[in-house]
Design an enzyme around this catalytic site. Structure first.
Site, PDB file in Angstrom:
ATOM      1  N   GLY A  35       3.166   1.735  10.768  1.00 12.70           N
ATOM      2  CA  GLY A  35       4.156   2.797  10.616  1.00 12.70           C
ATOM      3  C   GLY A  35       4.972   3.094  11.865  1.00 12.70           C
ATOM      4  O   GLY A  35       5.652   4.114  11.931  1.00 12.70           O
TER       5      GLY A  35
ATOM      6  N   ASN B 113       0.863  -1.183   0.000  1.00 13.21           N
ATOM      7  CA  ASN B 113       0.000   0.000   0.000  1.00 13.21           C
ATOM      8  C   ASN B 113       0.899   1.232   0.000  1.00 13.21           C
ATOM      9  O   ASN B 113       1.520   1.544   1.007  1.00 13.21           O
ATOM     10  CB  ASN B 113      -0.884  -0.034   1.263  1.00 13.21           C
ATOM     11  CG  ASN B 113      -1.690   1.240   1.454  1.00 13.21           C
ATOM     12  OD1 ASN B 113      -1.807   2.056   0.534  1.00 13.21           O
ATOM     13  ND2 ASN B 113      -2.235   1.416   2.647  1.00 13.21           N
ATOM     14  N   TRP B 114       0.963   1.897  -1.133  1.00 11.29           N
ATOM     15  CA  TRP B 114       1.876   3.047  -1.254  1.00 11.29           C
ATOM     16  C   TRP B 114       1.308   4.301  -0.583  1.00 11.29           C
ATOM     17  O   TRP B 114       2.004   5.306  -0.471  1.00 11.29           O
ATOM     18  CB  TRP B 114       2.153   3.336  -2.739  1.00 11.29           C
ATOM     19  CG  TRP B 114       3.141   2.395  -3.364  1.00 11.29           C
ATOM     20  CD1 TRP B 114       3.499   1.146  -2.922  1.00 11.29           C
ATOM     21  CD2 TRP B 114       3.911   2.618  -4.559  1.00 11.29           C
ATOM     22  NE1 TRP B 114       4.437   0.594  -3.755  1.00 11.29           N
ATOM     23  CE2 TRP B 114       4.710   1.470  -4.774  1.00 11.29           C
ATOM     24  CE3 TRP B 114       4.001   3.665  -5.462  1.00 11.29           C
ATOM     25  CZ2 TRP B 114       5.586   1.357  -5.861  1.00 11.29           C
ATOM     26  CZ3 TRP B 114       4.864   3.551  -6.543  1.00 11.29           C
ATOM     27  CH2 TRP B 114       5.657   2.412  -6.735  1.00 11.29           C
ATOM     28  N   LYS B 115       0.059   4.274  -0.216  1.00 15.79           N
ATOM     29  CA  LYS B 115      -0.592   5.443   0.407  1.00 15.79           C
ATOM     30  C   LYS B 115      -0.397   6.682  -0.478  1.00 15.79           C
ATOM     31  O   LYS B 115      -0.353   6.552  -1.699  1.00 15.79           O
ATOM     32  CB  LYS B 115      -0.056   5.653   1.826  1.00 15.79           C
ATOM     33  CG  LYS B 115      -0.075   4.366   2.651  1.00 15.79           C
ATOM     34  CD  LYS B 115       0.217   4.594   4.092  1.00 15.79           C
ATOM     35  CE  LYS B 115       0.271   3.252   4.805  1.00 15.79           C
ATOM     36  NZ  LYS B 115       0.382   3.390   6.251  1.00 15.79           N
TER      37      LYS B 115
ATOM     38  N   SER C   1       3.916  -2.736  10.198  1.00 19.84           N
ATOM     39  CA  SER C   1       5.372  -2.818  10.370  1.00 19.84           C
ATOM     40  C   SER C   1       5.963  -4.161   9.930  1.00 19.84           C
ATOM     41  O   SER C   1       6.886  -4.668  10.564  1.00 19.84           O
ATOM     42  CB  SER C   1       5.760  -2.484  11.819  1.00 19.84           C
ATOM     43  OG  SER C   1       5.442  -1.132  12.098  1.00 19.84           O
TER      44      SER C   1
ATOM     45  N   HIS D 241      -9.223   1.109   5.490  1.00 21.11           N
ATOM     46  CA  HIS D 241      -7.896   1.250   6.102  1.00 21.11           C
ATOM     47  C   HIS D 241      -8.021   2.169   7.314  1.00 21.11           C
ATOM     48  O   HIS D 241      -8.819   3.113   7.307  1.00 21.11           O
ATOM     49  CB  HIS D 241      -6.907   1.823   5.081  1.00 21.11           C
ATOM     50  CG  HIS D 241      -5.488   1.781   5.571  1.00 21.11           C
ATOM     51  ND1 HIS D 241      -4.993   2.715   6.457  1.00 21.11           N
ATOM     52  CD2 HIS D 241      -4.485   0.901   5.329  1.00 21.11           C
ATOM     53  CE1 HIS D 241      -3.725   2.405   6.727  1.00 21.11           C
ATOM     54  NE2 HIS D 241      -3.394   1.319   6.052  1.00 21.11           N
TER      55      HIS D 241
ATOM     56  N   GLY E 238       2.916  -1.265   4.219  1.00 20.75           N
ATOM     57  CA  GLY E 238       2.968   0.158   3.906  1.00 20.75           C
ATOM     58  C   GLY E 238       4.378   0.584   3.554  1.00 20.75           C
ATOM     59  O   GLY E 238       4.869   0.372   2.447  1.00 20.75           O
ATOM     60  N   GLY E 239       5.086   1.154   4.526  1.00 18.37           N
ATOM     61  CA  GLY E 239       6.396   1.765   4.293  1.00 18.37           C
ATOM     62  C   GLY E 239       7.375   0.892   3.524  1.00 18.37           C
ATOM     63  O   GLY E 239       8.052   1.363   2.599  1.00 18.37           O
TER      64      GLY E 239
ATOM     65  N   GLU F 289      -4.901  -5.297  10.808  1.00 21.14           N
ATOM     66  CA  GLU F 289      -3.827  -4.325  11.000  1.00 21.14           C
ATOM     67  C   GLU F 289      -4.030  -3.599  12.327  1.00 21.14           C
ATOM     68  O   GLU F 289      -4.847  -2.663  12.405  1.00 21.14           O
ATOM     69  CB  GLU F 289      -3.836  -3.283   9.879  1.00 21.14           C
ATOM     70  CG  GLU F 289      -3.707  -3.868   8.492  1.00 21.14           C
ATOM     71  CD  GLU F 289      -3.151  -2.840   7.522  1.00 21.14           C
ATOM     72  OE1 GLU F 289      -2.043  -3.059   7.027  1.00 21.14           O
ATOM     73  OE2 GLU F 289      -3.814  -1.812   7.298  1.00 21.14           O
TER      74      GLU F 289
ATOM     75  N   GLU G  28      -6.345   4.532   8.292  1.00 20.52           N
ATOM     76  CA  GLU G  28      -6.150   5.967   8.009  1.00 20.52           C
ATOM     77  C   GLU G  28      -7.421   6.575   7.411  1.00 20.52           C
ATOM     78  O   GLU G  28      -7.701   7.761   7.616  1.00 20.52           O
ATOM     79  CB  GLU G  28      -4.933   6.143   7.082  1.00 20.52           C
ATOM     80  CG  GLU G  28      -3.639   5.904   7.871  1.00 20.52           C
ATOM     81  CD  GLU G  28      -2.479   5.368   7.066  1.00 20.52           C
ATOM     82  OE1 GLU G  28      -2.502   5.442   5.829  1.00 20.52           O
ATOM     83  OE2 GLU G  28      -1.522   4.856   7.693  1.00 20.52           O
TER      84      GLU G  28
END
Ligand code: PEP
Length: 257
Positions: A179, A15-17, A218, A103, A239-240, A173, A105
């Site tokens: 993150g 997920n590049w957000k 993470s 998600h 994510g990251g 999640e 966020e």
């Protein structure tokens, strides 16, 4: 079938957000190249959810057939006066086969509730996309012993009737793990994934037994293998670490057979 737990073919999704200008298309190309070099040795589906601005270019690049693509969110309606929104049909048209919904966020930044998430998952199904439905507890909820109750509530409220193993993926999640570099213990992951599997089976029978349940929060190259070997963990939402092809591929290689 893949090498993941339960004979369910795993899914590793990045997920590049809100990250990536067109220069970042090179990272997706590098992932494709690495997958091509691995010559089918990865027993998992591999997916990237880029920002919507990059989706069409990424999905239509040469070598893209080794990857699947997803949107990061969709509107519940197919079209209409909803400035700034994107429908599931538009994502499908651009080359997506899936869309992330709910998600944390989105739930936090945009106040999305379980009912909104359910409506978006239904929209995904209507458009012929797989809905990747995200659930997970906050730090306060974990510390006050509510994790299992929260996850069960979100699962019941966010999944539409008609969910199948083909059209729905669950992503567990924990919000406090996203993150932060923190992860739950493997036992804690096992406890939640076991609850999710039992709930899915109770509601959807055989389809629920085969629905993929991803872990997210993470996941990094150095913890992926351990997390992916937990029972009822059928892949990861990343994510990251999905932004750099080398890290993402190192995680995907947890499923090298
Ligand atoms: C996510 O936001 O879905 C996520 C899992 O992020 P990270 O891997 O950076 O924790």
């Amino acid at each position: 079938m893949g090498k993941g737990t339960e004979g369910v073919r795993p899914l590793v999704a990045g997920n590049w957000k809100m990250n990536g200008l067109k220069a970042a298309l090179g990272e997706a190309a590098a992932v494709q190249e690495a997958l091509a070099g691995l010559q089918g040795a990865i027993a998992a589906d591999v997916m990237i959810a880029p920002p919507a601005t990059l989706l069409m270019a990424m999905a239509h690049a040469s070598g893209a057939e080794l990857l699947q693509f997803a949107g990061q969110d969709c509107h519940a309606k197919a079209s209409g006066a909803h400035t700034g929104d994107i429908s599931a049909e538009m994502l499908k048209d651009a080359g997506a086969s899936a869309v992330i919904v709910g998600h944390s966020e989105r739930r936090t930044d945009h106040g999305e509730r379980d009912a909104d998430v359910l409506a978006k998952a239904l929209a995904a199904h209507r458009a012929g996309l797989c809905a990747i439905v995200c659930i997970g507890e906050t730090r306060n909820e974990r510390e006050s012993g509510q994790t299992l109750a929260i996850v069960a509530r979100q699962l019941a409220g966010s999944l539409p009737p008609g969910a199948t193993a083909a059209n729905t993926v669950i992503a567990y999640e924990p919000v406090w793990a996203i993150g932060t570099g923190l992860t739950p213990t493997l036992d804690d992951v096992a406890e939640v994934h076991d609850l999710i599997r039992r709930d899915l089976e109770a509601r959807f029978g055989g389809e629920g037994a085969r629905m993929r349940i991803l872990y997210g929060g993470s996941v990094k190259p150095d913890n992926a293998k351990a997390l992916m070997s937990v029972p009822h963990v059928n892949g990861a939402l990343i994510g990251g670490a999905s932004l750099k092809a080398s890290d993402f591929i190192a995680i995907v290689r947890a499923y090298e057979g």
